[in-house]
Design an enzyme around this catalytic site. Structure first.
Site: not given
Length: 503
Positions: A234-235, A239, A256
């Site tokens: 995600g963003s 994260g 990721e």
């Protein structure tokens, strides 16, 4: 279709999908194509969360004792079931997420491919034999299952990213808990239905759980000590929070996150490769890929030629119903995504950028929602603050460079470090780009674009992209714990480092 759910249908390990429900704890799945309400999905509550995590723990004790090659047989069967339902799964991705049907078919193929990869992996979860400094001793390296793996996924690849994680995690002996994006819960429930039916048929314990809900479910998983690994896609903002939560309990995480990807176009580039690579990279999935091309770094001597060719190509792009294969892309995921698209363009222009093409919504009676936007080209300087931002939309920023060293510096100047590419026929330039003095990204391509990755290579990036690696290569090690064992097969007890201890 097989993914249609009956009212009040209960899936083992998942919440039900309802079309009539009175609770306020619901997710509303809406198609970005025409804003049609597809379904209402109930969210997990605290009691259900605790129940399912306990079941998952109990089932892990059973699953880990099944030999890895037999676990691989389950993954093989799962891949075959996905293959049999490929068209229907792709239709659901397009309906709920809005990507073109051709790309949806490609996403489902990724699931099939990673199943093949994981099945082979199930027979080669290898360790090492290490030479000992002590006579009649040897050391070996063992790899064991972690336990429970939490998987948090984003809307843009609502099926494939879960499969990258779950299939490898399964053959490693773990049980998975999936928190899908609240924007695409039906994609998760459809895959979960395949898994649930298969474990019943094969008389296996439930090894996959789906927890539907908002970001709070992800927070709960990341703070739960019983979840040995959190794999989150995600963003960067999301994260960071996941990393803080998991680190606070000394847990493991695999991140990721965002991408702000660039292609360098050199003087020697093959023009037959340049335009197709750039255009697909920038507008594929309506620019809603983490590997989407967001910056184009062009050698100044060919800048005008590339710019002119791109404007011409962008005028040929067809936007419309993603179920119709004549269109190159469909809608953005929702109204918020469109607003971010508009704000990014305004910011770029405010700070000196020049709009070359696009830059607005598409107003058409033929389109059934206002989520469709024009692909956009903007000429900017490298110090324009907008180039530091990742906008999930079909916006491409054009920049000039003089020397290859300057181009690499521009590529590396952003906080994110996921994917990068160079278009060149010059051996020195290509080697420099992939050297320690070149791209600082996890992916560095030559003569292909930034978007699209095969499952055989480890996928992920550096810096604000999080440093995680999913999918191929030796990424399986993320889903297992390492144990070093020293074996003494002699009659003496020498100590390491030559230490003497007598008693």
């Amino acid at each position: 279709m097989f993914f249609q759910f009956n009212e009040n249908e209960t899936l083992p390990g998942a919440l039900s999908c309802y079309h009539k429900y009175t609770s306020n704890d619901l997710l509303y799945s809406t198609s970005p194509i025409d804003n049609t309400l597809l379904a209402r999905v109930s969210c997990i509550n605290a009691e259900q969360y605790e129940k399912f995590v306990q079941i998952a723990q109990e089932n892990f004790l059973k699953w880990r004792n099944i030999p890895a090659p037999q676990r691989g047989i389950f993954v093989k069967r799962f891949g075959q079931e996905v293959q049999n339902k490929k068209g229907e799964l792709a239709q659901l991705i397009t309906l709920e997420m809005g990507k073109p049907i051709r790309e949806s078919l490609g996403e489902v193929q990724e699931i099939i491919d990673i199943c093949d990869f994981a099945v082979g992996l199930s027979r080669q979860l290898y360790g090492l034999t290490i030479q000992s400094e002590r006579p009649e001793h040897k050391m070996i390296e063992n790899w064991h299952p972690l336990g429970l793996v939490g998987i948090i996924t984003a809307f843009n690849f609502p099926m494939a990213v879960w499969a990258w994680n779950s299939t490898i995690s399964w053959v490693c002996g773990n049980v998975n808990i999936w928190k899908p994006s609240e924007k695409t819960p039906l994609c998760a429930l459809a895959l979960h239905k395949i898994v649930s039916n298969l474990v019943r048929e094969m008389n296996l314990p439930d090894i996959s759980f789906v927890f539907t809900g908002d970001y709070k479910i992800g927070e709960q998983l990341s703070l739960d000590k019983r979840i040995q690994l959190i794999s989150a896609t995600g963003s960067t903002r999301m994260g960071r929070q996941v990393a803080r939560n998991v680190a606070s309990r000394l847990g493991k995480y695999l991140l990721e996150l965002g991408g702000n990807n660039a292609i360098i176009i050199t003087e020697s580039a093959d023009f037959n490769l340049v335009i197709p690579s750039v255009v697909f990279g920038a507008i594929g999935t309506a620019g809603q890929r983490c590997t989407s091309t967001r910056r184009l770094i062009i050698q100044e001597s060919i800048y005008e030629r590339v710019k002119e060719a791109l404007v011409h190509a962008y005028k040929q792009v067809k936007i419309g119903d993603p179920n119709d294969e004549q269109y190159h892309y469909g809608p953005l995921i929702d109204e918020n995504a469109v607003i971010l698209y508009e704000k990014s363009i305004q910011s770029a222009v405010f700070h000196g950028g020049k709009l070359l093409y696009g830059g607005k919504r598409i107003e058409s009676s033929e389109l059934k929602s206002k989520n469709y936007v024009l692909p956009t080209l903007i000429e900017v300087e490298k110090d324009n603050p907008i180039v530091q931002e990742e906008t999930f939309a079909p916006i491409l920023y054009l920049l000039k460079y003089k020397t290859i060293q300057e181009a690499i510096e521009i590529n590396n100047q952003v906080a994110q470090g996921l994917s990068s590419a160079i278009m060149t026929l010059n051996l020195r330039e290509s080697e420099l780009f992939t050297s320690q003095n070149g791209s600082d990204c996890g992916i560095a391509n030559i003569n292909i674009g930034t978007s699209g990755a095969e499952i055989g290579g480890a996928f992920g990036g550096e810096k604000d992209t999080g440093g995680g690696r999913e999918s191929g290569s030796d990424s399986w090690k993320n889903y297992m714990r390492r144990q070093t064992t020293t074996i003494n097969y002699g009659i003496n007890l020498p100590l390491a480092q030559g230490i003497k201890f007598e008693i």
